[in-house]
Design a protein around this motif. Structure first.
Motif, mmCIF file in Angstrom:
data_model
loop_
_atom_site.group_PDB
_atom_site.id
_atom_site.type_symbol
_atom_site.label_atom_id
_atom_site.label_comp_id
_atom_site.label_asym_id
_atom_site.label_seq_id
_atom_site.Cartn_x
_atom_site.Cartn_y
_atom_site.Cartn_z
ATOM 1 N N VAL D 20 0.863 -1.173 0.000
ATOM 2 C CA VAL D 20 0.000 0.000 0.000
ATOM 3 C C VAL D 20 0.902 1.227 0.000
ATOM 4 N N GLU D 21 0.773 2.051 -1.033
ATOM 5 C CA GLU D 21 1.599 3.259 -1.110
ATOM 6 C C GLU D 21 0.769 4.442 -0.634
ATOM 7 N N LEU D 22 1.353 5.239 0.288
ATOM 8 C CA LEU D 22 0.625 6.361 0.870
ATOM 9 C C LEU D 22 1.044 7.688 0.244
ATOM 10 N N LYS D 23 0.196 8.705 0.425
ATOM 11 C CA LYS D 23 0.484 10.032 -0.130
ATOM 12 C C LYS D 23 1.732 10.661 0.494
ATOM 13 N N ASN D 24 2.123 10.214 1.688
ATOM 14 C CA ASN D 24 3.359 10.731 2.302
ATOM 15 C C ASN D 24 4.578 9.923 1.883
ATOM 16 N N LYS D 25 4.465 9.119 0.846
ATOM 17 C CA LYS D 25 5.539 8.346 0.209
ATOM 18 C C LYS D 25 5.939 7.092 0.977
ATOM 19 N N VAL D 26 5.340 6.895 2.150
ATOM 20 C CA VAL D 26 5.581 5.647 2.877
ATOM 21 C C VAL D 26 4.938 4.502 2.114
ATOM 22 N N GLN D 27 5.570 3.322 2.186
ATOM 23 C CA GLN D 27 4.994 2.107 1.628
ATOM 24 C C GLN D 27 4.764 1.126 2.774
ATOM 25 N N ILE D 28 3.573 0.571 2.863
ATOM 26 C CA ILE D 28 3.276 -0.408 3.899
ATOM 27 C C ILE D 28 2.933 -1.727 3.227
ATOM 28 N N THR D 29 3.658 -2.783 3.601
ATOM 29 C CA THR D 29 3.337 -4.130 3.102
ATOM 30 C C THR D 29 2.626 -4.898 4.209
ATOM 31 N N GLY D 30 1.750 -5.793 3.816
ATOM 32 C CA GLY D 30 1.051 -6.588 4.824
ATOM 33 C C GLY D 30 0.021 -7.470 4.157
ATOM 34 N N ASN D 31 -0.629 -8.309 4.970
ATOM 35 C CA ASN D 31 -1.707 -9.160 4.458
ATOM 36 C C ASN D 31 -3.001 -8.376 4.478
ATOM 37 N N LEU D 32 -3.645 -8.271 3.319
ATOM 38 C CA LEU D 32 -4.873 -7.474 3.201
ATOM 39 C C LEU D 32 -6.022 -8.187 3.915
ATOM 40 N N LYS D 33 -6.485 -7.628 5.012
ATOM 41 C CA LYS D 33 -7.544 -8.269 5.796
ATOM 42 C C LYS D 33 -8.918 -7.663 5.527
ATOM 43 N N ALA D 34 -8.989 -6.354 5.302
ATOM 44 C CA ALA D 34 -10.297 -5.714 5.154
ATOM 45 C C ALA D 34 -10.130 -4.386 4.428
ATOM 46 N N PHE D 35 -11.189 -3.961 3.740
ATOM 47 C CA PHE D 35 -11.228 -2.641 3.101
ATOM 48 C C PHE D 35 -12.697 -2.258 2.960
ATOM 49 N N ASP D 36 -12.973 -0.989 2.759
ATOM 50 C CA ASP D 36 -14.352 -0.549 2.517
ATOM 51 C C ASP D 36 -14.395 0.412 1.328
ATOM 52 N N GLU D 48 6.375 -1.018 7.684
ATOM 53 C CA GLU D 48 6.444 0.295 7.043
ATOM 54 C C GLU D 48 7.827 0.484 6.444
ATOM 55 N N HIS D 49 7.864 0.880 5.198
ATOM 56 C CA HIS D 49 9.119 1.099 4.484
ATOM 57 C C HIS D 49 9.183 2.537 3.995
ATOM 58 N N ASP D 50 10.369 3.108 3.947
ATOM 59 C CA ASP D 50 10.482 4.459 3.372
ATOM 60 C C ASP D 50 10.578 4.341 1.853
ATOM 61 N N GLU D 51 10.743 5.502 1.198
ATOM 62 C CA GLU D 51 10.732 5.549 -0.268
ATOM 63 C C GLU D 51 11.774 4.621 -0.898
ATOM 64 N N SER D 52 12.912 4.468 -0.226
ATOM 65 C CA SER D 52 13.993 3.654 -0.795
ATOM 66 C C SER D 52 13.753 2.167 -0.565
ATOM 67 N N GLY D 53 12.710 1.843 0.230
ATOM 68 C CA GLY D 53 12.403 0.443 0.488
ATOM 69 C C GLY D 53 12.928 -0.037 1.836
ATOM 70 N N ALA D 54 13.696 0.807 2.530
ATOM 71 C CA ALA D 54 14.263 0.411 3.827
ATOM 72 C C ALA D 54 13.157 0.269 4.874
ATOM 73 N N LEU D 55 13.264 -0.775 5.696
ATOM 74 C CA LEU D 55 12.272 -1.015 6.754
ATOM 75 C C LEU D 55 12.357 0.078 7.807
ATOM 76 N N LYS D 56 11.220 0.760 8.072
ATOM 77 C CA LYS D 56 11.188 1.777 9.125
ATOM 78 C C LYS D 56 10.712 1.191 10.457
ATOM 79 N N ARG D 57 9.647 0.397 10.412
ATOM 80 C CA ARG D 57 9.172 -0.233 11.646
ATOM 81 C C ARG D 57 8.145 -1.308 11.308
ATOM 82 N N LYS D 58 7.968 -2.228 12.260
ATOM 83 C CA LYS D 58 6.932 -3.249 12.139
ATOM 84 C C LYS D 58 5.689 -2.735 12.841
ATOM 85 N N LEU D 59 4.553 -2.888 12.203
ATOM 86 C CA LEU D 59 3.308 -2.308 12.734
ATOM 87 C C LEU D 59 2.331 -3.355 13.246
#
Lengths: 77, 77, 77, 77, 77, 77, 77
Positions: D20-36, D48-59
């Motif tokens: 999932v790419e966000l407007k603040n350029k963060v990329q979040i990978t994960g298992n898609l559980k729900a959406f509306d 959570e990964h920064d623009e370069s793909g580096a891991l920022k934190r586990k959520l």
């Protein structure tokens, strides 16, 4: 004439010269021909001016999307 | 022809050459083929120009999302 | 085929190669598989390009949120 | 399976790994559980990964507000 | 007088001098003539001031689009 | 428990410690007390942290407007 | 008292001193008099503070447009 609602003020300005100020700081002057509840606005004989008031270009008839508009005011004669 | 509502002005411009100015300062010229109440707009034979007016690319048919649009005006011939 | 409404133009492009330009200046090319009235759009075999046209990454299938979209145009062959 | 509407593409990705790419350029990978329909999205085992793909934190599990989302795409394995 | 709802406070200020602060940091003072649920607002005898309070121009009657407004407050006498 | 919809994930986090990340890069931790469909959110025993994680101030109970929220995630213990 | 919905928390703060933080980083303290579902908010005896907490000006009664608000929190005594 009814003046309780904001759009009444625009109605009074219909077919008169107005200044429309946009969020990108451009000012467009023209004869107010039409508007709707989104403040989508049509001007005739329109001219685009930059922030300093200098004429940028003549637009003729122009449709302006309402969400770009900051304010609409009668143009000084 | 009815001209009381802003979209009437766009209707008059249908199948005519128009300039569409976008919030990112790009200007797209083309033949106005379709629009809706969100001002989503379709142009044919469209060309993208930068702020100075220089041609950036030819787009052919293009769908423009309405919320990107600043103004729509008949193109000078 | 009906072409009076903007979404008709997208319908004609279904299953064809299109360029989708985003508000963050990224351009995504792909086969147009689906769209809705918010212009949420799904492309297959999608590729992300930066402003200069250079390939950034291959995305496969991608769902693009409609409010990020500037324009959609048939991709030059 | 129905794929005519954009949300069908998200439905196919349910319980699969997505980016999932966000407007603040963060990329979040994960298992898609729900959406509306607003594209509010829940991922499990998210990172959570920064623009370069580096891991920022586990959520872990994360709820993402839909209006922050640029695109959702299957994650490369 | 009813004051439970935010628009009641604007109603009390009707025909009185107010300051309207805009998102572009401009401050407009004037007599509050009309407003609606979008906070579209009409002022009479309006004056535009920059951030420092310096008078930029006299506007007479002005229609201000509600989504540009930060706050409305009674003007100090 | 139902987890098909994104708000179900928030419901499971009710009365638990969460991190709320805002569009202005502030992070607020607190006990999730309430939320609605706009993702307007109330936290108890809330603390505001800057991007680096440093404590900026203690807020006690705080109401956060939903449109400022990027994501909500369970806080690491 | 009901506290399941975010607006219940605002209701408990009615007639009490609160801090309202705006998207332009201004903080306004005052007595919470009224709010609505858009979080349009009216404060009495309001004071505007800059980011550092320094008093910028006294506003008396102020109507704040909801979409400018980041958060509302009880003011420290």
């Amino acid at each position: 004439m009814e003046t309780d609602r904001p759009l009444d003020a625009l109605n009074i300005a219909r077919n008169k010269r107005v200044i429309v100020e946009l969020k990108n700081k451009v000012q467009i002057t023209g004869n107010l021909k039409a508007f709707d509840i989104h403040i989508n606005t049509v001007l005739a004989d329109a001219e685009e001016h930059d922030e300093s008031g200098a004429l940028k270009r003549k637009l003729g008839t122009v449709f302006i999307r309402g969400d770009m508009i900051v304010l609409i005011s009668p143009s000084p004669a």
